[in-house]
Design a protein around this motif. Structure first.
Motif, mmCIF file in Angstrom:
data_model
loop_
_atom_site.group_PDB
_atom_site.id
_atom_site.type_symbol
_atom_site.label_atom_id
_atom_site.label_comp_id
_atom_site.label_asym_id
_atom_site.label_seq_id
_atom_site.Cartn_x
_atom_site.Cartn_y
_atom_site.Cartn_z
ATOM 1 N N LYS A 128 0.821 -1.208 0.000
ATOM 2 C CA LYS A 128 0.000 0.000 0.000
ATOM 3 C C LYS A 128 0.855 1.259 0.000
ATOM 4 O O LYS A 128 0.431 2.298 -0.487
ATOM 5 N N ILE A 129 2.069 1.153 0.547
ATOM 6 C CA ILE A 129 2.908 2.348 0.704
ATOM 7 C C ILE A 129 4.282 2.207 0.072
ATOM 8 O O ILE A 129 5.058 3.169 0.068
ATOM 9 N N ALA A 130 4.608 1.038 -0.492
ATOM 10 C CA ALA A 130 5.937 0.807 -1.066
ATOM 11 C C ALA A 130 5.809 -0.083 -2.289
ATOM 12 O O ALA A 130 5.033 -1.042 -2.279
ATOM 13 N N ASP A 131 6.593 0.203 -3.324
ATOM 14 C CA ASP A 131 6.551 -0.577 -4.558
ATOM 15 C C ASP A 131 7.685 -1.585 -4.605
ATOM 16 O O ASP A 131 8.840 -1.260 -4.318
ATOM 17 N N GLY A 132 7.353 -2.814 -4.986
ATOM 18 C CA GLY A 132 8.345 -3.776 -5.413
ATOM 19 C C GLY A 132 8.559 -3.625 -6.899
ATOM 20 O O GLY A 132 8.026 -2.697 -7.535
ATOM 21 N N PRO A 133 9.320 -4.514 -7.510
ATOM 22 C CA PRO A 133 9.596 -4.366 -8.949
ATOM 23 C C PRO A 133 8.370 -4.518 -9.828
ATOM 24 O O PRO A 133 8.349 -4.017 -10.957
ATOM 25 N N GLU A 134 7.304 -5.168 -9.325
ATOM 26 C CA GLU A 134 6.112 -5.357 -10.167
ATOM 27 C C GLU A 134 5.220 -4.124 -10.221
ATOM 28 O O GLU A 134 4.365 -4.019 -11.100
ATOM 29 N N GLY A 135 5.358 -3.210 -9.293
ATOM 30 C CA GLY A 135 4.470 -2.065 -9.241
ATOM 31 C C GLY A 135 3.160 -2.422 -8.559
ATOM 32 O O GLY A 135 2.911 -3.581 -8.214
ATOM 33 N N TYR B 204 -3.504 8.554 -0.273
ATOM 34 C CA TYR B 204 -2.064 8.853 -0.260
ATOM 35 C C TYR B 204 -1.638 9.817 -1.366
ATOM 36 O O TYR B 204 -0.452 9.897 -1.687
ATOM 37 N N GLY B 205 -2.575 10.534 -1.933
ATOM 38 C CA GLY B 205 -2.209 11.453 -3.006
ATOM 39 C C GLY B 205 -1.639 10.756 -4.218
ATOM 40 O O GLY B 205 -0.869 11.355 -4.991
ATOM 41 N N GLY B 206 -1.984 9.472 -4.388
ATOM 42 C CA GLY B 206 -1.516 8.717 -5.547
ATOM 43 C C GLY B 206 -0.092 8.225 -5.433
ATOM 44 O O GLY B 206 0.449 7.674 -6.404
ATOM 45 N N ARG B 207 0.544 8.392 -4.255
ATOM 46 C CA ARG B 207 1.960 8.056 -4.116
ATOM 47 C C ARG B 207 2.195 6.865 -3.195
ATOM 48 O O ARG B 207 1.415 6.614 -2.277
ATOM 49 N N ALA B 208 3.298 6.166 -3.448
ATOM 50 C CA ALA B 208 3.832 5.181 -2.512
ATOM 51 C C ALA B 208 4.802 5.947 -1.613
ATOM 52 O O ALA B 208 5.950 6.170 -1.969
ATOM 53 N N PHE B 209 4.342 6.354 -0.427
ATOM 54 C CA PHE B 209 5.121 7.333 0.325
ATOM 55 C C PHE B 209 6.451 6.784 0.818
ATOM 56 O O PHE B 209 7.409 7.536 0.999
ATOM 57 N N ALA B 210 6.563 5.468 1.010
ATOM 58 C CA ALA B 210 7.838 4.913 1.462
ATOM 59 C C ALA B 210 8.933 5.139 0.424
ATOM 60 O O ALA B 210 10.078 5.479 0.761
ATOM 61 N N GLY B 211 8.607 4.966 -0.848
ATOM 62 C CA GLY B 211 9.583 5.207 -1.905
ATOM 63 C C GLY B 211 9.952 6.671 -2.026
ATOM 64 O O GLY B 211 11.125 7.021 -2.212
ATOM 65 N N GLU B 212 8.952 7.548 -1.920
ATOM 66 C CA GLU B 212 9.243 8.986 -1.992
ATOM 67 C C GLU B 212 10.152 9.409 -0.840
ATOM 68 O O GLU B 212 11.047 10.237 -1.010
ATOM 69 N N LEU B 213 9.933 8.837 0.335
ATOM 70 C CA LEU B 213 10.777 9.156 1.481
ATOM 71 C C LEU B 213 12.195 8.638 1.261
ATOM 72 O O LEU B 213 13.180 9.341 1.562
ATOM 73 N N ALA B 214 12.333 7.431 0.725
ATOM 74 C CA ALA B 214 13.660 6.875 0.470
ATOM 75 C C ALA B 214 14.447 7.740 -0.502
ATOM 76 O O ALA B 214 15.664 7.916 -0.345
ATOM 77 N N ARG B 215 13.785 8.297 -1.512
ATOM 78 C CA ARG B 215 14.481 9.144 -2.490
ATOM 79 C C ARG B 215 15.060 10.398 -1.852
ATOM 80 O O ARG B 215 15.934 11.043 -2.421
ATOM 81 N N ARG B 216 14.600 10.754 -0.679
ATOM 82 C CA ARG B 216 15.092 11.939 0.020
ATOM 83 C C ARG B 216 16.230 11.612 0.983
ATOM 84 O O ARG B 216 16.585 12.416 1.838
ATOM 85 N N HIS C 35 -9.829 12.268 5.616
ATOM 86 C CA HIS C 35 -8.925 11.237 6.131
ATOM 87 C C HIS C 35 -7.899 10.857 5.067
ATOM 88 O O HIS C 35 -8.227 10.196 4.084
ATOM 89 N N SER C 36 -6.638 11.278 5.262
ATOM 90 C CA SER C 36 -5.635 11.067 4.218
ATOM 91 C C SER C 36 -4.260 11.471 4.711
ATOM 92 O O SER C 36 -4.106 12.125 5.748
ATOM 93 N N PHE C 37 -3.264 11.069 3.935
ATOM 94 C CA PHE C 37 -1.875 11.501 4.086
ATOM 95 C C PHE C 37 -1.478 11.991 2.704
ATOM 96 O O PHE C 37 -0.792 11.311 1.955
ATOM 97 N N ASP C 38 -1.975 13.179 2.352
ATOM 98 C CA ASP C 38 -1.798 13.664 0.988
ATOM 99 C C ASP C 38 -0.381 14.184 0.776
ATOM 100 O O ASP C 38 0.451 14.182 1.690
ATOM 101 N N VAL C 39 -0.102 14.627 -0.443
ATOM 102 C CA VAL C 39 1.271 15.013 -0.787
ATOM 103 C C VAL C 39 1.797 16.146 0.088
ATOM 104 O O VAL C 39 2.915 16.060 0.607
ATOM 105 N N PRO C 40 1.055 17.242 0.310
ATOM 106 C CA PRO C 40 1.594 18.281 1.200
ATOM 107 C C PRO C 40 1.865 17.770 2.618
ATOM 108 O O PRO C 40 2.872 18.164 3.233
ATOM 109 N N MET C 41 1.012 16.909 3.146
ATOM 110 C CA MET C 41 1.250 16.347 4.476
ATOM 111 C C MET C 41 2.494 15.457 4.471
ATOM 112 O O MET C 41 3.306 15.479 5.411
ATOM 113 N N GLN C 42 2.650 14.671 3.410
ATOM 114 C CA GLN C 42 3.846 13.838 3.296
ATOM 115 C C GLN C 42 5.114 14.694 3.263
ATOM 116 O O GLN C 42 6.084 14.414 3.979
#
Length: 346
Positions: free
Chosen positions: A101-108, A121-133, A326-333
């Motif tokens: 729900k929050i992180a992508d494996g190679p299959e998407g 989640y604002g359409g994002r896998a937030f774990a991956g976005e956090l890792a990129r930072r 109820h959300s964790f949208d992009v600005p909140m992330q």
């Protein structure tokens, strides 16, 4: 009926006392029956590089049930110790998937997961976005989700297998809660035990430094429990999962997982007391002010209680009041990512 029962319970049991944070955390841990679990026999099932990230799928055993599977995500080519974050997936009525729900494996993502991400989640896998930072992010399945789910008989119908499983799992959660109670623990206690084991594993890695955690909704409840029960958790983000219990009675109780109602907690303190039991260590709470799952007066009262707990360290508590459902949208992330960086990268 419940209003009268609440009055009797308050008079006879002395609900929501104000215990000191460390005393409350210790008593709550005992009351909910947190199990002492270890992530044993960790192995790398596969690894990949894509979209600026290096990923590993890990698995381990906590001593019962199928092996836990997890994704460990880092910036591509990162070689030094990185700040770590345990990214905690939500409940959302979806137990077929956990970490996905929050992180992508190679299959998407699957169509069901993509739908959920678009909703909360604002359409994002937030774990991956956090890792990129610049973080090492661990997203793991927990008891009854994903790789840790129960085999259930699925209802017939035109829905996907995942959606049919989630319908069956909704009716199964109360059975899980009863079984846990019969064993002297609780649904809350088992989940918290597995999350504590995952956090300890992440800290044990030589490529990881300080460790924090973050989650939305049911993941926010898990983050709050980790923050209260793990003295080495350096920074905690709880999103859209904080209100006083007393304002939620009757109308809001049916909307929530058993995990949010730890047995015995009201005789020790209210939910925001437990969220803030980690004071004076860093805590961010994000309130979704149009959240149908929580009453506004309960969220605002929770903020007051947490603020009081942090009176001696006001800079360590950051409250975010977002005009969102109820959300964790992009600005909140993004706000959470910046805050985690400030507390974990130093």
């Amino acid at each position: 009926m419940f209003a009268e029962l609440a009055g009797l319970a308050q008079a006879q049991l002395g609900l929501y006392p104000t215990l000191p944070g460390p005393e409350l955390a210790a008593a709550a841990r005992e009351a909910v029956g947190v199990l002492d679990l270890v992530a044993a026999g960790v192995r790398v099932e596969r690894s990949w590089s894509a979209d600026g990230l290096d990923g590993e799928e890990l698995s381990w055993s906590v001593g019962f049930g199928p092996r836990t599977h997890a994704y460990l995500l880092k910036p591509a080519g990162a070689d030094g110790p990185l700040p770590g974050v345990v990214a905690l997936h939500c409940h959302a009525g979806m137990k077929w998937a956990g970490k996905e729900k929050i992180a992508d494996g190679p299959e998407g993502p699957s169509p069901e997961v993509r739908r959920l991400r678009d909703e909360i989640y604002g359409g994002r896998a937030f774990a991956g976005e956090l890792a990129r930072r610049g973080f090492a992010v661990l997203a793991h399945d927990v008891f009854v989700w994903g790789s840790r789910r129960f085999p259930l008989e699925l209802p017939d119908g035109p829905l996907s297998e995942a959606d049919r499983y989630d319908r069956a799992a909704k009716e199964h959660e109360h059975v899980v809660a009863k079984q846990c109670a019969a064993l002297g623990t609780s649904f809350t206690g088992v989940v918290a035990g597995e999350d504590l084991a995952a956090a300890a594993y992440l800290r044990s890695r030589p490529d990881v430094g300080l460790v924090g955690c973050a989650g939305l909704s049911g993941g926010g409840a898990r983050a709050a429990l980790l923050g209260a029960f793990d003295p080495e958790m350096s920074a905690v983000v709880v999103t859209a999962m904080t209100s006083t219990f007393r304002e939620m009675l009757a109308a809001h109780v049916p909307l929530h997982t058993w995990m949010f109602w730890p047995p015995g907690l009201p005789r020790l303190g209210d939910w925001p007391d437990l969220v803030a039991a980690r004071a004076p260590r860093p805590l961010m709470v994000q309130y979704a002010m149009r959240d149908r799952l929580f009453p506004e007066d309960g969220m605002r009262r929770a903020h007051t209680i947490i603020g009081d707990r942090y009176a001696q360290a006001p800079d360590a508590y950051e409250a975010v009041f977002a005009d969102v459902p109820h959300s964790f949208d992009v600005p909140m992330q993004e706000r959470a990512f910046d805050w985690l960086g400030a507390h974990l990268k130093g």
